[in-house]
Design an enzyme around this catalytic site. Sequence first.
Site, PDB file in Angstrom:
ATOM      1  N   GLU B 218       0.749  -1.084   0.071  1.00 14.37           N
ATOM      2  CA  GLU B 218       0.161  -0.019  -0.072  1.00 14.37           C
ATOM      3  C   GLU B 218       0.763   1.368   0.059  1.00 14.37           C
ATOM      4  O   GLU B 218       0.216   2.324  -0.084  1.00 14.37           O
ATOM      5  CB  GLU B 218      -1.167  -0.027   1.209  1.00 14.37           C
ATOM      6  CG  GLU B 218      -2.200  -0.894   1.024  1.00 14.37           C
ATOM      7  CD  GLU B 218      -2.070  -2.383   0.990  1.00 14.37           C
ATOM      8  OE1 GLU B 218      -1.084  -2.921   1.464  1.00 14.37           O
ATOM      9  OE2 GLU B 218      -2.261  -2.645  -0.267  1.00 14.37           O
ATOM     10  N   ASN B 302      -0.732  -7.165  -4.266  1.00 13.92           N
ATOM     11  CA  ASN B 302      -1.372  -6.458  -5.080  1.00 13.92           C
ATOM     12  C   ASN B 302      -0.181  -5.632  -5.944  1.00 13.92           C
ATOM     13  O   ASN B 302       0.736  -5.321  -5.422  1.00 13.92           O
ATOM     14  CB  ASN B 302      -2.317  -5.483  -4.698  1.00 13.92           C
ATOM     15  CG  ASN B 302      -1.563  -4.437  -3.465  1.00 13.92           C
ATOM     16  OD1 ASN B 302      -1.327  -4.852  -2.505  1.00 13.92           O
ATOM     17  ND2 ASN B 302      -1.356  -3.222  -3.828  1.00 13.92           N
ATOM     18  N   ASP B 344      -7.371  -4.764  -6.006  1.00 15.95           N
ATOM     19  CA  ASP B 344      -6.449  -4.890  -4.547  1.00 15.95           C
ATOM     20  C   ASP B 344      -6.513  -6.302  -4.172  1.00 15.95           C
ATOM     21  O   ASP B 344      -6.499  -6.612  -3.024  1.00 15.95           O
ATOM     22  CB  ASP B 344      -6.659  -3.803  -3.504  1.00 15.95           C
ATOM     23  CG  ASP B 344      -5.713  -4.103  -2.404  1.00 15.95           C
ATOM     24  OD1 ASP B 344      -4.462  -4.576  -2.669  1.00 15.95           O
ATOM     25  OD2 ASP B 344      -5.919  -4.209  -1.137  1.00 15.95           O
TER      26      ASP B 344
END
Lengths: 161, 619
Positions: B218, B302, B344
């Site tokens: 992230e 991801n 994601d």
Amino acid sequence: MTTRTNNLPKWTLALAVVAAAGCMPRGENAGEGRATVVHNQSVDRAVINQPVGPVPGPGDIAPLANPLGNDPTARMEGYHLFNQFNCAGCHGGRGGGGMGPSLRDTGWLYGSTADRIFNSIAQGRGRGMPSWGARIPEKQIWELTAYIQSMRTDDEPEAPR
Amino acid sequence: MKVTRISISLALAGALAGGCSKDASSVPPKLQTERVGAVTDLGGQPPSTHLVSPLPNGDWRLPAGDYANTRFSPLKQLSPDNVSNLRVITTVATGSPHGHEGQPLVVNDTMYIVTPYPNNLIAIDLTKGTGAVKFVYQPHPDPRAQGIACCDVVNRGASYADGKIIYNLLDATTVAVDANTGQEVWRTKVGDIDIGETTTAAVLVVKDKALIGNSGGELGVRGWIVALDVKTGKEVWRGYNTGPDKDVLIGPEFHAFYPKDQAPNQGVTTWPSEQWRLGGSTVWGWISYDPELDLVYYGTGNPGVWNPDLRPGDNKWSCSIIARRPDDGHVVWATQLVAHDKHDYDEIMENILVDMDWKGQPKRKLLLHPGRTGFFYVLDRATGEILAADKYVESTNWASGYDLKTGEAHEDPKKQTHTNRVVEDICPSSTGAKDFTPSAFSPLTGLVYVPAHNTCMNYEGMAANYIAGTPYLGADVKMYPGPGGYQGELIAWDPVRGKKVWGLRDAALPVYSGVLATAGNLVFYGTMEGSFRAVDARNGTILYEFHTGSGIVGNPITYMGPDGKQYVAIYSGVGGWMGAVAQPEISADDPYAGLGVVGAMKDIKKYTGPGDTLYVFGL
């Protein structure tokens, strides 16, 4: 130690760029007590010579208000900046928290007044909140502050639904 | 060594025919748990099965117990006949009220607990029976790491090897601690929190190497897996999951099954210029090892940045399963499960290695991967071929299925996400049809027990700015419970027939704990509101339930105590991405908070709050 002198250069210039990373801290007061807001009012020696205590802190000097005042444009601009500077990724899309603590609740580890919020953004905090003082212009930090202070009020732009 | 190798070729038709004597009224109504499915439909007799790894027969020395990630124990003192007599034997407070996602280890009458940040190692003397502490090792990781970790300050567990407990600290550091004395043997910095790297994954030791992956998908980090020498902590090899083949360690031995995965340097060519440097594809889940093929398997996270419009291309090797040689890290095959991820859907989930009869072929070498995508993948683990990809959570709608000839998903274009467009009702949400919480496989039933979610989302792509060490998303996400009136389900999945045999549905919250299966035909898991459960592996009947102090997001283990009795241990301490909403630092009135997860989890504060306790159950 709280700086109480107006001899320092303006706070945005004085901020050290700490190569910190991440988000607003979750807990202790690491970093508390290094406030760098310089109050515009002159400080007389009688105030300076007062003993500190019984509770250490800024004492009887009124907190600095947001120079942008109660400006809806500033709040809206702050909302956009909140996304652009990735605040939302840590503190939640509308400030409800996540990697960093919620800005929508009543708990404020480093103070909820405009100058305290400004300092938390500018200086960073010890549990991962980066210092943004050298990366974000002063006006934009105040805009972010205006947005954060509007959360959970009727003035909040793009309030969560 | 209390370890045994078993090769199970069972004909347990008789044992499987029983069960299902308890009715659902034994479940307290407040839990709103519903059993679904044809409970006795096991197809007559279990499949012939070969397990490639020694099983944890008494101790629990690896994160999943074994190399193959079955989380199956051959212990069978506890059975459907006596498990209702379980009671709490002891509890231990860990002192860190955050997500307890991992599991303890048990080695030679000592239990080892790794806490969430500050990642202390607590050694418990099991001969005392009272939770007596032998030592506490305090590594003092960098406190700034707390604000870098995306999804609570979690740790998924340690491995025991060579007399050492080896585990990751949150601040991208790995430590080895003498298991007898608690003295630090070595300490190696494997990543850099200033660019957003943390280490939350479980360490797996294979031969003389400790395998470690990074977290930070992230925050625009570049994913890797590193091998450290168990004796010294020195780095032996590092394989990146993005970038040129020489960095990924793709060489002459590499052969992908599908043409789409075969071209050279796809870690560069499937990205816009230089974006692979920020391309995520991290390794924050579980690693498996097949000693017979000598291959290590893991899934990747991801791609960075979240907003797919900002990274045109397939974005390799995100959302992929990768097989490497443990000795030098070279990639033998790689299969990307989702090209150009738009939701994601990290695929860091467990890969369960088991040989089973497959459509007429005896003892095919399978890799079972219940995906975050909502599809249960079965791969040939020698080649990377996808043999099956079936929906295991009904609401899944981002794709209708897979073309097994090409290995590509049939995606619904209406569910693909884009900049400045709110796409509604995507199922599952980014948190997946399941997340990192590991499933268990029982060779007695041939079933995989999957802790699943039913959560959907609205997703809007946005502009994104890369600022090192801060979130790199470009997405405004709001999740909410999926259709059908339930948000969590323990699913008993038949991987050969590609269908659900039974399910235990929880109305309010996802199932966010790992699962343990035992030779006593029991399945153990926990609920997010805090109930520890023992379930009949054959039919899903809840046989025992105990309400612990906090939501359960950890993984149960079982071991033989010094007294020769079987025990089950599990952490109770809610947290992690979805569970952190129970913690006071997150407000429930912002559905976009916690990377969008609060919208689905806003009720959790009504059910549970932070906790930090290890529970041990026994008869």
